[in-house]
Design a protein around this motif. Structure first.
Motif, mmCIF file in Angstrom:
data_model
loop_
_atom_site.group_PDB
_atom_site.id
_atom_site.type_symbol
_atom_site.label_atom_id
_atom_site.label_comp_id
_atom_site.label_asym_id
_atom_site.label_seq_id
_atom_site.Cartn_x
_atom_site.Cartn_y
_atom_site.Cartn_z
ATOM 1 N N VAL A 145 -1.627 43.208 -2.713
ATOM 2 C CA VAL A 145 -2.031 44.056 -1.585
ATOM 3 C C VAL A 145 -2.935 45.185 -2.067
ATOM 4 N N LYS A 146 -2.511 45.853 -3.142
ATOM 5 C CA LYS A 146 -3.321 46.947 -3.695
ATOM 6 C C LYS A 146 -4.666 46.425 -4.204
ATOM 7 N N ILE A 147 -4.614 45.280 -4.868
ATOM 8 C CA ILE A 147 -5.847 44.693 -5.403
ATOM 9 C C ILE A 147 -6.814 44.367 -4.269
ATOM 10 N N LYS A 148 -6.319 43.746 -3.201
ATOM 11 C CA LYS A 148 -7.171 43.381 -2.080
ATOM 12 C C LYS A 148 -7.783 44.612 -1.428
ATOM 13 N N GLU A 149 -6.973 45.642 -1.213
ATOM 14 C CA GLU A 149 -7.476 46.855 -0.555
ATOM 15 C C GLU A 149 -8.508 47.567 -1.424
ATOM 16 N N THR A 150 -8.256 47.623 -2.729
ATOM 17 C CA THR A 150 -9.176 48.328 -3.624
ATOM 18 C C THR A 150 -10.515 47.601 -3.720
ATOM 19 N N ILE A 151 -10.468 46.279 -3.883
ATOM 20 C CA ILE A 151 -11.719 45.508 -3.954
ATOM 21 C C ILE A 151 -12.461 45.585 -2.623
ATOM 22 N N GLU A 152 -11.719 45.556 -1.533
ATOM 23 C CA GLU A 152 -12.331 45.631 -0.207
ATOM 24 C C GLU A 152 -13.154 46.903 -0.047
ATOM 25 N N LEU A 153 -12.611 48.025 -0.543
ATOM 26 C CA LEU A 153 -13.343 49.293 -0.486
ATOM 27 C C LEU A 153 -14.513 49.296 -1.467
ATOM 28 N N THR A 154 -14.271 48.792 -2.667
ATOM 29 C CA THR A 154 -15.303 48.804 -3.700
ATOM 30 C C THR A 154 -16.495 47.948 -3.308
ATOM 31 N N VAL A 155 -16.229 46.829 -2.647
ATOM 32 C CA VAL A 155 -17.281 45.892 -2.264
ATOM 33 C C VAL A 155 -18.360 46.575 -1.432
ATOM 34 N N TYR A 156 -17.964 47.471 -0.550
ATOM 35 C CA TYR A 156 -18.935 48.149 0.320
ATOM 36 C C TYR A 156 -19.974 48.889 -0.521
ATOM 37 N N PHE A 157 -19.526 49.616 -1.542
ATOM 38 C CA PHE A 157 -20.439 50.409 -2.371
ATOM 39 C C PHE A 157 -21.242 49.531 -3.330
ATOM 40 N N VAL A 158 -20.613 48.487 -3.856
ATOM 41 C CA VAL A 158 -21.327 47.567 -4.742
ATOM 42 C C VAL A 158 -22.446 46.863 -3.971
ATOM 43 N N ALA A 159 -22.137 46.398 -2.761
ATOM 44 C CA ALA A 159 -23.147 45.710 -1.944
ATOM 45 C C ALA A 159 -24.302 46.644 -1.604
ATOM 46 N N SER A 160 -23.983 47.900 -1.273
ATOM 47 C CA SER A 160 -25.033 48.872 -0.952
ATOM 48 C C SER A 160 -25.948 49.104 -2.143
ATOM 49 N N GLU A 161 -25.348 49.194 -3.337
ATOM 50 C CA GLU A 161 -26.148 49.435 -4.539
ATOM 51 C C GLU A 161 -27.022 48.228 -4.857
ATOM 52 N N ILE A 162 -26.476 47.021 -4.701
ATOM 53 C CA ILE A 162 -27.268 45.810 -4.939
ATOM 54 C C ILE A 162 -28.406 45.720 -3.920
ATOM 55 N N GLY A 163 -28.093 46.029 -2.643
ATOM 56 C CA GLY A 163 -29.121 46.003 -1.608
ATOM 57 C C GLY A 163 -30.242 46.984 -1.890
ATOM 58 N N ASN A 164 -29.889 48.198 -2.316
ATOM 59 C CA ASN A 164 -30.900 49.207 -2.642
ATOM 60 C C ASN A 164 -31.720 48.790 -3.846
ATOM 61 N N HIS A 165 -31.053 48.181 -4.831
ATOM 62 C CA HIS A 165 -31.759 47.736 -6.035
ATOM 63 C C HIS A 165 -32.771 46.644 -5.684
ATOM 64 N N LYS A 166 -32.367 45.696 -4.846
ATOM 65 C CA LYS A 166 -33.277 44.629 -4.431
ATOM 66 C C LYS A 166 -34.443 45.184 -3.629
ATOM 67 N N LEU A 167 -34.155 46.196 -2.791
ATOM 68 C CA LEU A 167 -35.214 46.826 -2.006
ATOM 69 C C LEU A 167 -36.217 47.523 -2.909
ATOM 70 N N MET A 168 -35.725 48.253 -3.923
ATOM 71 C CA MET A 168 -36.623 48.944 -4.845
ATOM 72 C C MET A 168 -37.455 47.947 -5.642
ATOM 73 N N ASP A 169 -36.828 46.824 -6.037
ATOM 74 C CA ASP A 169 -37.582 45.779 -6.732
ATOM 75 C C ASP A 169 -38.693 45.237 -5.850
ATOM 76 N N ARG A 170 -38.371 45.049 -4.567
ATOM 77 C CA ARG A 170 -39.362 44.541 -3.615
ATOM 78 C C ARG A 170 -40.501 45.543 -3.439
ATOM 79 N N LEU A 171 -40.166 46.838 -3.347
ATOM 80 C CA LEU A 171 -41.188 47.868 -3.187
ATOM 81 C C LEU A 171 -42.075 47.959 -4.425
ATOM 82 N N ARG A 172 -41.450 47.839 -5.611
ATOM 83 C CA ARG A 172 -42.241 47.858 -6.845
ATOM 84 C C ARG A 172 -43.193 46.668 -6.879
ATOM 85 N N TYR A 173 -42.690 45.525 -6.422
ATOM 86 C CA TYR A 173 -43.534 44.324 -6.382
ATOM 87 C C TYR A 173 -44.705 44.531 -5.428
ATOM 88 N N LEU A 174 -44.406 45.030 -4.225
ATOM 89 C CA LEU A 174 -45.455 45.226 -3.227
ATOM 90 C C LEU A 174 -46.478 46.265 -3.683
#
Length: 328
Positions: A145-174
């Motif tokens: 239960v603790k593991i699921k809740e902790t990963i569930e919260l962490t996933v939001y921030f990890v996904a945001s960071e990956i999304g921002n990183h991909k966006l910056m890569d795209r902007l650098r490319y453009l």
């Protein structure tokens, strides 16, 4: 606290890949899991790649880096339906495994072959797009239960960071690409030349500079319209890309391209120029005035640029002598 520590690492990251390795290692230790993985999905190429993986010394689970076959992407497409209306998946007992077996038998079989005994999996979602998945295998089920809740919260921030990183890569490319022709743009050319000119560490051997000026662009624009002129530029870039494979091609100006070759020879440069002239005849009215310079090293790149430019204008003058009807 665990989630906050992850956020601090993500926000203070200077090396994205290294930080992701640290984050996935922290998550694995938190779960007391044998294996933990961050996997990205490329929906255009229909491929998967491992962004981060952590395995403990006792893990008998195979590394995901060796399991991403061409058909693995198709398997990941089935995960969304298996997760159903939930935001994640937790498999920790016999009933959970029976659900997976019934809902997704192909995936169940794959997990059994890999000796997976427990699984927690979450999609990495950013702006309604699934960027990939994060999961932990063979973890401490007593703290599920603790593991699921902790990963569930962490996933939001990890996904945001990956999304921002991909966006910056795209902007650098453009910011580095000429959007009409697909080759590198003038800004990228200037940055490259300045880096070579000003750096004491960069000394490229076998340096070649080629200027290729497209003959007749203004005439095509005036007589046939700018769409025809744009097509001429695209075809010209295509000729250069097909000939100068592995070299850096820049659009230096409206009708002018510059090619930077390294670790080459003068004979190779001459041969490529001949091939470019020959290939251009297959692209309708594509015609280049070309000039080159070769230096054994990059110390005098300014002199190489001037010489190549001078030779290009000499070649253009000869072209108009042979074709006075095309004079501007």
């Amino acid at each position: 606290t665990d989630v906050l520590n992850t956020c601090i690492k993500l926000r203070g990251a200077t090396n994205f890949n290294h930080t992701m390795d640290e984050v996935i290692s922290d998550i694995r230790k938190l779960c007391d899991a044998q294996s933990c993985v961050i996997m990205l999905t490329d929906h255009e190429k229909r491929t998967c790649s491992v962004l981060g993986e952590s395995r403990n010394e006792y893990s008998m689970l195979p590394s995901m880096k060796t399991r991403l076959s061409e058909d693995f992407y198709d398997l990941t497409l089935s995960w969304k339906d298996t997760i159903g209306g939930s935001n994640g998946l937790l498999v920790k007992n016999r009933n959970d495994w029976e659900y997976i077996k019934e809902k997704n038998p192909l995936w169940y079989e794959s997990l059994m072959k890999a000796h997976v005994e427990s699984l927690v999996l979450f999609p990495l979602t950013y702006n309604d797009e699934t960027l990939g998945y994060i999961w932990a295998c063979n973890f401490d089920t007593e703290n599920s239960v603790k593991i699921k809740e902790t990963i569930e919260l962490t996933v939001y921030f990890v996904a945001s960071e990956i999304g921002n990183h991909k966006l910056m890569d795209r902007l650098r490319y453009l910011s580095s690409i000429d959007m009409l022709t697909g080759v590198l743009n003038r800004n990228e050319m200037n940055n490259k030349i300045d880096a070579i000119r000003n750096s004491k560490d960069i000394e490229l051997k076998g340096l070649g500079i080629v200027f290729a000026d497209l003959n007749g662009l203004k005439r095509v624009n005036d007589n046939e319209g700018h769409e025809a002129g744009d097509l001429l530029l695209k075809n010209a870039a295509m000729v250069l890309q097909n000939v100068f494979v592995g070299d850096q091609i820049f659009r230096a100006g409206g009708d002018e391209f510059m090619i930077l070759l390294t670790y080459t020879t003068e004979d190779v440069i001459k041969d490529k120029i001949v091939k470019a002239r020959k290939l251009s005849k297959k692209y309708g009215n594509v015609s280049f005035a070309m000039g080159y310079a070769y230096h054994n090293d990059s110390k005098d790149i300014t002199g190489a640029l001037k010489l190549a430019d001078q030779r290009m204008y000499e070649d253009k003058a000869k072209y108009y002598v042979d074709h006075p009807e095309f004079m501007r």
